[in-house]
Design a protein around this motif. Structure first.
Motif, PDB file in Angstrom:
ATOM      1  N   LEU A 170       0.842  -1.201   0.000  1.00 49.49           N
ATOM      2  CA  LEU A 170       0.000   0.000   0.000  1.00 49.49           C
ATOM      3  C   LEU A 170       0.884   1.261   0.000  1.00 49.49           C
ATOM      4  O   LEU A 170       0.557   2.267  -0.627  1.00 49.49           O
ATOM      5  CB  LEU A 170      -0.926   0.011   1.213  1.00 49.49           C
ATOM      6  CG  LEU A 170      -1.974  -1.120   1.251  1.00 49.49           C
ATOM      7  CD1 LEU A 170      -2.779  -1.070   2.539  1.00 49.49           C
ATOM      8  CD2 LEU A 170      -2.912  -1.057   0.051  1.00 49.49           C
ATOM      9  N   GLU A 171       1.990   1.174   0.723  1.00 50.73           N
ATOM     10  CA  GLU A 171       2.923   2.321   0.744  1.00 50.73           C
ATOM     11  C   GLU A 171       3.629   2.404  -0.607  1.00 50.73           C
ATOM     12  O   GLU A 171       3.981   1.383  -1.199  1.00 50.73           O
ATOM     13  CB  GLU A 171       3.934   2.131   1.883  1.00 50.73           C
ATOM     14  CG  GLU A 171       4.742   3.384   2.222  1.00 50.73           C
ATOM     15  CD  GLU A 171       5.831   3.720   1.219  1.00 50.73           C
ATOM     16  OE1 GLU A 171       5.935   4.907   0.839  1.00 50.73           O
ATOM     17  OE2 GLU A 171       6.551   2.796   0.773  1.00 50.73           O
ATOM     18  N   HIS A 172       3.819   3.627  -1.083  1.00 53.03           N
ATOM     19  CA  HIS A 172       4.381   3.815  -2.428  1.00 53.03           C
ATOM     20  C   HIS A 172       5.259   5.060  -2.491  1.00 53.03           C
ATOM     21  O   HIS A 172       5.298   5.859  -1.540  1.00 53.03           O
ATOM     22  CB  HIS A 172       3.225   3.928  -3.444  1.00 53.03           C
ATOM     23  CG  HIS A 172       2.250   5.015  -3.084  1.00 53.03           C
ATOM     24  ND1 HIS A 172       2.522   6.350  -3.247  1.00 53.03           N
ATOM     25  CD2 HIS A 172       1.005   4.955  -2.532  1.00 53.03           C
ATOM     26  CE1 HIS A 172       1.481   7.066  -2.829  1.00 53.03           C
ATOM     27  NE2 HIS A 172       0.543   6.251  -2.378  1.00 53.03           N
ATOM     28  N   ASP A 173       5.896   5.233  -3.642  1.00 51.25           N
ATOM     29  CA  ASP A 173       6.767   6.399  -3.851  1.00 51.25           C
ATOM     30  C   ASP A 173       5.953   7.676  -4.070  1.00 51.25           C
ATOM     31  O   ASP A 173       4.747   7.637  -4.314  1.00 51.25           O
ATOM     32  CB  ASP A 173       7.658   6.155  -5.085  1.00 51.25           C
ATOM     33  CG  ASP A 173       8.730   5.098  -4.816  1.00 51.25           C
ATOM     34  OD1 ASP A 173       9.111   4.935  -3.640  1.00 51.25           O
ATOM     35  OD2 ASP A 173       9.162   4.442  -5.783  1.00 51.25           O
ATOM     36  N   ASN A 185      13.602   6.453   5.483  1.00 48.86           N
ATOM     37  CA  ASN A 185      12.347   6.197   6.195  1.00 48.86           C
ATOM     38  C   ASN A 185      11.130   6.581   5.342  1.00 48.86           C
ATOM     39  O   ASN A 185      10.992   7.749   4.952  1.00 48.86           O
ATOM     40  CB  ASN A 185      12.366   6.998   7.500  1.00 48.86           C
ATOM     41  CG  ASN A 185      11.237   6.600   8.412  1.00 48.86           C
ATOM     42  OD1 ASN A 185      10.090   6.546   7.989  1.00 48.86           O
ATOM     43  ND2 ASN A 185      11.559   6.309   9.655  1.00 48.86           N
ATOM     44  N   ASN A 186      10.280   5.617   5.074  1.00 46.92           N
ATOM     45  CA  ASN A 186       9.129   5.857   4.184  1.00 46.92           C
ATOM     46  C   ASN A 186       7.835   6.118   4.948  1.00 46.92           C
ATOM     47  O   ASN A 186       6.765   6.196   4.353  1.00 46.92           O
ATOM     48  CB  ASN A 186       8.920   4.651   3.257  1.00 46.92           C
ATOM     49  CG  ASN A 186       8.464   3.412   4.031  1.00 46.92           C
ATOM     50  OD1 ASN A 186       8.539   3.378   5.253  1.00 46.92           O
ATOM     51  ND2 ASN A 186       7.982   2.407   3.322  1.00 46.92           N
ATOM     52  N   HIS A 187       7.917   6.233   6.280  1.00 44.66           N
ATOM     53  CA  HIS A 187       6.643   6.337   7.006  1.00 44.66           C
ATOM     54  C   HIS A 187       6.544   7.480   8.015  1.00 44.66           C
ATOM     55  O   HIS A 187       5.447   7.832   8.411  1.00 44.66           O
ATOM     56  CB  HIS A 187       6.320   5.004   7.703  1.00 44.66           C
ATOM     57  CG  HIS A 187       7.415   4.487   8.565  1.00 44.66           C
ATOM     58  ND1 HIS A 187       8.456   3.742   8.071  1.00 44.66           N
ATOM     59  CD2 HIS A 187       7.636   4.610   9.888  1.00 44.66           C
ATOM     60  CE1 HIS A 187       9.273   3.426   9.058  1.00 44.66           C
ATOM     61  NE2 HIS A 187       8.804   3.943  10.173  1.00 44.66           N
TER      62      HIS A 187
HETATM   63 MG   LIG Z   1       5.109   6.619   0.485  1.00 41.59          MG
END
Ligand SMILES: [Mg+2]
Ligand code: HEM
Length: 323
Positions: A170-173, A185-187
């Motif tokens: 669900l997490e994306h660029d 860190n992507n969150h």
């Molecule tokens: Mg993202």
């Protein structure tokens, strides 16, 4: 007796410092330009309204004065904290063992304890109830969102906020306020990234065009500098929901606009902007309304200008529940 009064005085002082800490951003409980009485100042006098309550403080930094602090003042402060809207859901910062993820709204719901404060065990019922009480989402919308989310924890009846961090599900660029996984860190909220987005929020009232421009700019930046950049059509569908989400939560669904200050406060604090006058909308949010908004953002994302509005033919949902 003297002991009891002293204890009340000290409790009051602790409560006061905690409140200042918890409510430090944009809070009207008291004048924030005045520093903490526990630490530095001898006196502090302030009064302001907070949700209709007048809170007055006249404070001396001596035990002698603490004894004089009246119970009604203590109670009125405690009451003001307790009724801080959303009613019964005061904001509480996440602790070191609490899970949080890349979604500013789910984090906010946990911070306000609509969802479990530890960010764990988010079941369908919990999510439906949280989205309904905090944002007035109708039940079928809440259920649809859960069904979309649960792919991150297959064969389970719940998910946790940190499971959302996994990149590429669900997490994306090209997020509005988080770094790409490639860079780290992507969150966690990232001020530098959010500043990039905000460059394109060129008015006090954000419209579909400004919101879309901020997103397109983030996509271009990631595409240019992230060698692993990935942005599929599924991600695009998710993103349209995310970009329109501030309007859904805090804005005008008909006009497709939202007050910029509310949106910034929300992203930066992961807290409902009740201090700024926001309250849960009275009319319920349905899947149809979300589709309409996503479509407006999709149209505004098109870089070709025409004499007519660009009409999107795809059906889109907040976080891509429907395609
Ligand atoms: Mg993202
Ligand atoms: C089951 C419910 C939900 C799930 C599982 C979920 C999940 C996620 C995930 C995984 C992201 C990260 C995407 C990215 O990489 O940018 C995200 C972003 C976002 N979500 Fe949610 N979300 C949910 C509900 C909501 C709701 C109800 C709202 C607001 C009405 C919302 C607002 C946002 C926004 C604004 C972003 C974009 C953050 C950014 O780009 O920096 N979400 N969500």
């Amino acid at each position: 007796m003297m002991m009891i009064v002293q204890v009340i005085g000290l409790t009051m002082q602790l409560l006061y410092c905690c409140l200042r800490f918890l409510l430090r951003k944009g809070v009207t409980l008291m004048d924030l330009n005045t520093s903490s009485p526990l630490c530095e100042k001898d006196t502090l006098s302030s009064s302001s309204t907070h949700s209709g309550f007048l809170v007055s403080i006249n404070y001396k930094h001596t035990i002698e004065t603490m004894r004089l602090i009246s119970l009604p003042v203590t109670l009125s402060i405690a009451l003001a904290a307790a009724i801080e809207p959303p009613e019964g859901h005061p904001w509480l910062a996440p602790g070191p063992n609490d899970y949080r993820g890349p979604c500013p709204m789910l984090n906010t719901l946990s911070n306000h304890q609509f969802l479990p404060h530890d960010g764990r065990n988010i079941t369908k019922d919990t999510l439906i109830s949280a989205l309904s009480s905090a944002l007035n989402f109708n039940e079928s919308l809440g259920a649809l969102m859960f069904d979309t989310a649960i792919i991150i924890n297959p064969n389970a009846t719940f998910f946790t906020l940190d499971q959302l961090n996994k990149h590429g599900i669900l997490e994306h660029d090209a997020s509005l306020s988080r770094s790409d996984a490639f860079f780290g860190n992507n969150h966690v909220f990232n001020e530098t990234i959010f500043n990039e987005t905000k460059l394109y929020w060129t008015g006090e009232i954000l419209d579909a065009n400004m919101l879309a421009n901020g997103k397109v700019a983030r996509q271009l930046s990631s595409k240019a500098f992230n060698p692993n950049y990935t942005f599929t059509s599924t991600v695009e569908s998710f993103s349209l929901g995310e970009v329109s989400a501030p309007i859904i939560a805090f804005g005008d669904l008909e006009a497709v606009t939202v007050n910029r200050t509310l949106v910034e406060y929300f992203f930066e604090n992961e807290r409902f902007p009740t201090e700024l006058g926001w309250s849960t909308r009275t009319e319920s949010v349905t899947i149809d309304k979300i589709l309409r908004l996503s479509q407006a953002i999709g149209n505004a994302s098109n870089l070709i200008t025409t004499s007519k509005a660009v009409v999107s033919t795809r059906r889109r949902d907040l976080h891509a529940g429907i395609y």
